[in-house]
Motif scaffolding. Structure first.
Motif, short mmCIF file in Angstrom:
data_model
loop_
_atom_site.label_atom_id
_atom_site.label_comp_id
_atom_site.label_asym_id
_atom_site.label_seq_id
_atom_site.Cartn_x
_atom_site.Cartn_y
_atom_site.Cartn_z
N SER A 249 3.25 50.74 -15.48
CA SER A 249 3.84 49.75 -16.31
C SER A 249 5.37 49.55 -15.51
N ILE A 250 6.11 50.79 -15.06
CA ILE A 250 7.35 50.43 -14.67
C ILE A 250 7.49 49.69 -13.86
N LEU A 251 6.40 49.68 -12.50
CA LEU A 251 6.02 49.00 -11.21
C LEU A 251 6.58 47.07 -11.70
N ARG A 252 5.49 47.38 -12.73
CA ARG A 252 5.05 46.20 -12.94
C ARG A 252 6.51 45.12 -14.25
N SER A 253 7.11 45.97 -14.58
CA SER A 253 9.07 45.86 -14.94
C SER A 253 9.68 45.06 -13.73
N LEU A 254 9.03 46.29 -13.00
CA LEU A 254 10.66 45.51 -12.04
C LEU A 254 9.77 44.65 -11.06
N ALA A 255 9.30 44.19 -10.84
CA ALA A 255 8.65 43.14 -10.32
C ALA A 255 8.65 41.47 -11.26
N ARG A 256 8.87 42.00 -13.30
CA ARG A 256 8.28 41.05 -13.24
C ARG A 256 10.73 40.60 -13.71
N LEU A 257 11.43 41.58 -13.60
CA LEU A 257 12.31 41.19 -13.88
C LEU A 257 13.13 40.66 -12.50
N CYS A 300 -0.62 54.19 -4.78
CA CYS A 300 -1.29 53.68 -3.76
C CYS A 300 -2.32 53.09 -3.68
N GLN A 301 -1.75 51.41 -3.32
CA GLN A 301 -2.88 50.13 -3.90
C GLN A 301 -2.08 49.16 -3.30
N PRO A 302 -2.47 48.49 -1.74
CA PRO A 302 -2.07 47.66 -1.25
C PRO A 302 -1.28 46.59 -2.49
N GLU A 303 -1.86 46.39 -3.60
CA GLU A 303 -1.16 45.86 -4.53
C GLU A 303 0.27 45.96 -4.96
N SER A 304 0.35 47.98 -5.39
CA SER A 304 1.62 48.46 -5.63
C SER A 304 2.57 47.91 -4.12
N LEU A 305 2.26 48.43 -2.98
CA LEU A 305 3.22 48.20 -1.74
C LEU A 305 3.45 47.19 -1.91
N LEU A 306 2.78 45.96 -1.66
CA LEU A 306 2.49 44.48 -2.13
C LEU A 306 4.21 44.23 -2.75
N ALA A 307 3.78 44.65 -3.63
CA ALA A 307 4.92 44.65 -4.85
C ALA A 307 6.48 44.84 -4.96
N PHE A 308 6.56 46.08 -4.27
CA PHE A 308 7.26 46.50 -4.02
C PHE A 308 8.13 46.18 -2.54
N PHE A 309 7.59 45.37 -1.93
CA PHE A 309 8.38 44.71 -0.75
C PHE A 309 8.86 43.05 -1.27
N ASP A 310 8.22 43.11 -2.58
CA ASP A 310 8.91 41.12 -3.21
C ASP A 310 10.27 42.04 -3.65
N ILE A 311 10.34 43.08 -4.11
CA ILE A 311 11.16 43.77 -4.97
C ILE A 311 12.68 44.10 -4.25
#
Length: 757
Positions: A249-257, A300-311
């Motif tokens: 949930s925090i990751l989604r909020s960070l990406a959205r923000l 530990c999912q590829p989608e999470s790492l990809l989101a963090f690279f966007d952030i």
């Protein structure tokens, strides 16, 4: 709060009703006339009013009197902003208890009830404001609220009263303000709030799907402050571990923000509020990852790492702006921690306050640093190695980042690419921790490997962090036997030579390790010979790698560099004199050339080996074993031609070896990559930091090793005896000492060491 026109502004009940409700109305009228909070809150004045309110709850929330009740709580909330009045109301009245009673009732009445409830909502807001202001910097009031069920009721309000997210201003603001002030720096209240499920409610309100209007963003910083405060509590980590959706949930909020901030007007109140929320969410997640071994696995999912690279990319683009906004907001924050109120009773919506600061890295872009640390933590999970490495989308992203064309060092785009490349190299370095992954990277992506070597690892690269990350990745890639010749062909060795004398310690350590790993493969002979030939170092000057290595090992005060450098020296010595490469006559001829250069140029490889034995042998038994093997090999060389035997005998003299003692041994452990198969130095007491209380001589250490005193492997004791036997054979062949061995060293050998043979 602006009261809707259909809401009664005064009591319209029957005369008898007004008479029954007269204490409240009288106090409201008198308080307004006195315009004196101290007088209005005198015990003889306010206690009868609160007692009447407590004894007539049904009447207080009835349609005839609910507005007067709300006005009473509003007035008390406003008065409670004064610390003196707040303390008086806490110690001399039951305002905290009565507020909790009304909060519980309102939560129950408003839960899942359809239709308009403007009057009840208005009362709820004022009760929440009263709790918020009464508990500000007031642990006594907080404990009263806790003991009378107020904490649980607050958590239920967040979870069940829909107006909290339907009307973020003022209901959500009042609710989260109350939660924040009740729990702020108060462990019992925070623990109870977490146990009541408040963490989930906070994260839900910060989730993109919960946003109903632009007003929602205006309280995000307040929600984040409350969340940040609760996450200081040790029980928050347990909640994160038990609820995998929290971190997501925090990751989604960070990406959205990140997307919303990029598309929003930079100086708008909404944008500033979103930046404050993003800042706190990021650090809350960093703390959870640091404190728990379970939370990284949840991401530990590829989608999470990809989101963090966007952030990460967002912060690299907007880092300076975000930092400036944070500093400006912090300067304008409200120190007393109380919620604001305008003349209408509506809480001020400006997100002026920032969540409590965490000690963030003092770097140019500390937010990008934090995201990079998150990426490293997630990609370092052993259980997810295969899943992440086999993700085509993730690998494409990493390879594209590292392969992007760069401009000048001052170019903004280049600086952004450098930051992305550092994170990508660190991530790949974590994924390249198995031989299979390393071999696949080198064989399937040769262009990437050459870019890593010549664009990122090369001394001409101006970004130190990226050079460090690239060198760590290349160190991992150099371990498998199948990669060694390819990396040699790609030009890795000259770049590693050039980085031996760099001032950047991690790059220096990785460069030395790369060369040591490559010596265990087919290109060993060429690498050894190359270390004695002129090359261009990291400063653009002509130098010789072996000379640089010996100087670094001699001059450094960093244990890791001294130990790893000495391991490379030992490996070079063994390769030259043992010819253990199995590559035939050609390689032996190359190594003979290296031996000639070693001897004719007067390189002293004995001194660093003895230095390590004296200073680090007890802490690193594997390194002790390697150095003793190398010394034994050197002790068997031609005494006249190679000079190594004479240097070893000379070191047996205390006058020559005592100065090699390092006054204070640091606790930095030398690296053991497990490639040599000689054992793992972390087994047993080898990891202990042993402080030497007084200088010891080389001969004294040899006696300790042979006796197996302290942290000594049995094979090291046997190796020390082999060293003495080789020296004994050399000395026996020259009884008249025509070679000029050090007489004191000879005497020490014959009197102190010979008996062990």
């Amino acid at each position: 709060m602006v009261i809707p026109t259909h809401v009664r502004r005064s009591t319209d009940g029957s005369p008898s009703s007004d008479i029954n409700w007269s204490p409240v109305k009288t106090w409201l009228t008198s308080s307004e006339g006195w315009n004196d909070a101290t007088r209005s809150t005198e015990p003889q004045t306010i206690i009868p009013v609160l007692t009447h309110l407590s004894n007539n709850q049904d009447e207080a929330v009835s349609s005839n009197h609910i507005i007067d009740t709300a006005k009473l709580f509003k007035t008390l909330a406003d008065m409670s902003r004064d610390p003196t009045i707040r303390q008086k109301l806490t110690t001399q009245t039951e305002l905290a208890q009565i507020s909790c009673l009304f909060l519980e009732r309102l939560q129950r009445d408003l839960t899942n009830r359809d239709g308009e409830h403007a009057e009840q909502v208005f009362l709820l807001v004022q009760v929440l404001r009263c709790i918020c202001n009464l508990s500000a910097d007031n642990d006594e009031a907080r404990m009263e609220i806790l003991n009378h069920g107020g904490v649980e009721s607050l958590a239920k309000v967040l979870r069940t009263v829909r107006e909290v997210w339907r009307q973020p201003l003022p209901v959500g603001q009042a609710a989260f303000g109350a939660v924040l002030n009740v729990t702020l720096d108060n462990e019992p209240c925070t623990t109870a709030m977490i146990a009541a499920g408040a963490l989930q409610s906070h994260l839900k309100l910060l989730a993109p799907e919960s946003v109903i209007s632009s007003d929602s963003y205006l309280i995000w910083s307040l929600i984040s402050m409350s969340l940040d405060n609760m996450c200081e509590n040790k029980n928050a980590v347990v909640e994160f571990e038990q609820n995998a959706n929290f971190a997501q949930s925090i990751l989604r909020s960070l990406a959205r923000l990140s997307r919303l901030i990029s598309n929003n007007e930079e100086n708008s109140n909404e944008c500033r509020a979103m930046k404050g929320a993003q800042r706190t969410l990021l650090w809350v997640l960093c703390e959870a990852l640091e404190k728990s071994s379970v939370v990284p696995k949840q991401l530990c999912q590829p989608e999470s790492l990809l989101a963090f690279f966007d952030i990460l990319e967002f912060y690299l683009i907007n880092g300076n702006s975000v930092s400036q906004d944070s500093d400006d907001m912090q300067e304008g924050s409200n120190d007393d921690g109380q919620e604001g109120s305008n003349d209408d009773g509506q809480e001020e919506s400006g997100p002026s306050a920032l969540p409590p600061n965490k000690p963030m890295p003092q770097a140019t872009n500390r937010y990008a640093d934090a995201v990079t640390q998150v990426i490293v933590a997630i990609s370092g999970d052993d259980d997810a190695l295969t899943v992440l490495f086999d993700s085509q989308s993730l690998m494409i992203r990493l390879l594209s980042i590292l392969s992007a064309d760069r401009g000048t060092a001052q170019d903004t785009r280049t600086q952004r690419l450098d930051g992305m490349a550092a994170a990508a190299a660190l991530c790949l370095g974590n994924l390249a921790r198995t031989d299979d992954h390393c071999v696949r990277l080198v064989s399937e992506h040769p262009a990437l490997i050459q870019t890593l070597i010549h664009e990122w690892f090369a001394p001409r690269s101006t970004n130190v962090r990226t050079r460090h990350a690239a060198s760590g990745l290349l160190k991992n890639l150099s371990m498998p036997v199948g990669n060694k010749q390819l990396l040699m062909d790609f030009g890795l060795v000259p770049v590693a030579y050039a980085n031996i004398d760099t001032m950047v310690v991690p790059i220096q350590a990785n460069s030395i390790s790369i060369l040591r790993h490559l010596l265990n493969g087919p290109p060993a002979a060429e690498i050894v010979l190359g270390m004695f030939h002129p090359m261009v170092n990291c400063r653009g000057e002509s130098s010789v790698a072996m000379r640089d290595l010996l100087d670094v090992v001699k001059q450094t005060d960093i244990d890791a560099i001294r130990c790893e450098g000495t391991r490379l020296i030992a490996a070079v010595a063994k390769k030259i004199y043992l010819n253990r490469d199995g590559s035939g006559d050609k390689s032996r001829g190359v190594l003979d050339q290296a031996r000639d250069l070693l001897v004719t140029d007067g390189y002293d490889v004995v001194r660093p080996l003895v230095t390590l034995v004296i200073n680090d042998g007890q802490r690193h038994p594997l390194l002790l074993q390697e150095c003793l093997v190398a010394l034994t090999v050197l002790a068997a060389t031609h005494a006249d031609k190679d000079k190594h035997v004479g240097r070893i005998v000379g070191m047996l003299s205390p006058a020559n070896s005592l100065p090699l003692n390092i006054s204070s041994s640091g606790s930095n452990e030398a690296e053991d990559d497990g490639e040599d198969g000689d054992g793992d130095e972390s087994d047993g007491a080898g990891d202990a930091d042993v402080q030497q209380t007084e200088p010891v001589s080389f001969s004294g250490v040899l006696k300790t090793v042979i006796r197996q005193e302290g942290n000594v492997w049995p094979q090291a004791a046997l190796q020390a005896k082999s060293l003495l036997k080789s020296l004994g054979d050399q000395i026996k062949n020259d009884p008249d000492n025509t070679r000029g061995f050090d007489p004191v060293g000879l005497q020490v050998f014959q009197n102190e060491l010979m008996p062990f043979l």
